[in-house]
Design a protein around this motif. Structure first.
Motif, PDB file in Angstrom:
ATOM      1  N   ARG A  12      29.546  43.876  46.941  1.00 58.77           N
ATOM      2  CA  ARG A  12      29.492  42.414  46.881  1.00 58.77           C
ATOM      3  C   ARG A  12      28.362  41.861  47.750  1.00 58.77           C
ATOM      4  O   ARG A  12      27.604  40.999  47.319  1.00 58.77           O
ATOM      5  CB  ARG A  12      30.834  41.831  47.315  1.00 58.77           C
ATOM      6  CG  ARG A  12      30.889  40.320  47.138  1.00 58.77           C
ATOM      7  CD  ARG A  12      32.270  39.793  47.297  1.00 58.77           C
ATOM      8  NE  ARG A  12      33.060  40.217  46.137  1.00 58.77           N
ATOM      9  CZ  ARG A  12      34.368  40.170  46.087  1.00 58.77           C
ATOM     10  NH1 ARG A  12      35.054  39.737  47.117  1.00 58.77           N
ATOM     11  NH2 ARG A  12      35.016  40.555  45.017  1.00 58.77           N
ATOM     12  N   GLY A  48      30.716  43.242  42.447  1.00 59.18           N
ATOM     13  CA  GLY A  48      31.881  43.864  43.063  1.00 59.18           C
ATOM     14  C   GLY A  48      32.772  44.504  42.027  1.00 59.18           C
ATOM     15  O   GLY A  48      32.503  44.449  40.829  1.00 59.18           O
ATOM     16  N   ILE A  49      33.820  45.099  42.506  1.00 62.82           N
ATOM     17  CA  ILE A  49      34.799  45.726  41.616  1.00 62.82           C
ATOM     18  C   ILE A  49      36.011  44.803  41.557  1.00 62.82           C
ATOM     19  O   ILE A  49      36.684  44.587  42.566  1.00 62.82           O
ATOM     20  CB  ILE A  49      35.217  47.120  42.143  1.00 62.82           C
ATOM     21  CG1 ILE A  49      33.984  48.004  42.287  1.00 62.82           C
ATOM     22  CG2 ILE A  49      36.239  47.747  41.214  1.00 62.82           C
ATOM     23  CD1 ILE A  49      34.286  49.310  43.000  1.00 62.82           C
ATOM     24  N   SER A  81      39.519  46.118  42.717  1.00 58.54           N
ATOM     25  CA  SER A  81      39.712  46.507  44.108  1.00 58.54           C
ATOM     26  C   SER A  81      40.847  45.728  44.784  1.00 58.54           C
ATOM     27  O   SER A  81      41.682  46.308  45.477  1.00 58.54           O
ATOM     28  CB  SER A  81      38.410  46.307  44.882  1.00 58.54           C
ATOM     29  OG  SER A  81      38.609  46.538  46.246  1.00 58.54           O
ATOM     30  N   GLU A  82      40.866  44.421  44.584  1.00 53.24           N
ATOM     31  CA  GLU A  82      41.890  43.594  45.230  1.00 53.24           C
ATOM     32  C   GLU A  82      43.283  43.900  44.678  1.00 53.24           C
ATOM     33  O   GLU A  82      44.248  44.002  45.430  1.00 53.24           O
ATOM     34  CB  GLU A  82      41.566  42.119  45.047  1.00 53.24           C
ATOM     35  CG  GLU A  82      40.341  41.687  45.810  1.00 53.24           C
ATOM     36  CD  GLU A  82      39.995  40.238  45.557  1.00 53.24           C
ATOM     37  OE1 GLU A  82      40.911  39.430  45.296  1.00 53.24           O
ATOM     38  OE2 GLU A  82      38.795  39.917  45.615  1.00 53.24           O
ATOM     39  N   ASN A 133      33.945  47.754  47.640  1.00 47.43           N
ATOM     40  CA  ASN A 133      33.847  46.405  47.100  1.00 47.43           C
ATOM     41  C   ASN A 133      33.007  45.505  48.008  1.00 47.43           C
ATOM     42  O   ASN A 133      32.188  44.720  47.525  1.00 47.43           O
ATOM     43  CB  ASN A 133      35.239  45.817  46.894  1.00 47.43           C
ATOM     44  CG  ASN A 133      35.220  44.613  45.986  1.00 47.43           C
ATOM     45  OD1 ASN A 133      34.429  44.527  45.055  1.00 47.43           O
ATOM     46  ND2 ASN A 133      36.097  43.660  46.271  1.00 47.43           N
TER      47      ASN A 133
END
Length: 168
Positions: free
Chosen positions: A38, A44-45, A48-49, A34
């Motif tokens: 980014r 970004g993905i 991911s978070e 990510n």
């Protein structure tokens, strides 16, 4: 039992270490990819978070569950010191401390279960998993530690603090 035959505890520790390492590896990979996407490519993905948060919660509670039978949790050394001054037998001290652990597990398990029930009808924003998966490891951890403490209490095992710490 021969030295090459693993015990249940060591198998349990190996399984939990493998699960925690898997969680950590997936988290690190997701965050790394990510960050690269980014800052390197301006995208970004989104998942991911969310994935990292979920895996972190599971990793922490898997570790907490594995730490209890290994004697790696914080010990009630101040309580032991207080009871030693009153000349309470070690078996009674062990029983009291284990009863306190069981009470703490019951309270944590009850609260976590309430959160699991609430989370059954809602889903995460990005990945769409039931949000009950966030408090579920806390409930499972409380059950596992509580059952372990009950077994130790019923076997009347003397308290093993796992270290020679000075009493505070």
């Amino acid at each position: 039992m021969s030295p090459s035959t693993p015990t249940r505890v060591s198998r349990f520790q190996r399984i939990t270490q493998l699960l925690m390492a898997t969680c950590l590896g997936v988290m690190a990979l997701a965050v790394f990819v990510n960050v690269v996407l980014r800052y390197g490519f301006g995208s970004g993905i989104a998942a991911s978070e969310e994935l990292s948060r979920l895996l972190f919660v599971w990793m922490v509670f898997i570790g907490a569950t594995a730490a209890y039978p290994a004697g790696e949790h914080m010990a009630f050394t101040s309580l032991v010191g207080l009871l030693k001054h009153r000349r309470v037998p070690m078996l009674a001290m062990s029983a009291l401390i284990r009863l306190l652990v069981i009470l703490a597990c019951a309270l944590m398990g009850w609260g976590a279960w309430q959160q699991v029930i609430v989370g059954l009808n809602s889903h995460s924003v990005v990945l769409g998993y039931p949000t009950a998966l966030l408090p579920l490891p806390a409930f499972l951890c409380a059950v596992a530690i509580g059952l372990t403490a009950c077994v130790e209490l019923l076997r009347m095992q003397p308290l093993d603090l796992g270290h020679s710490a000075e009493v505070e």
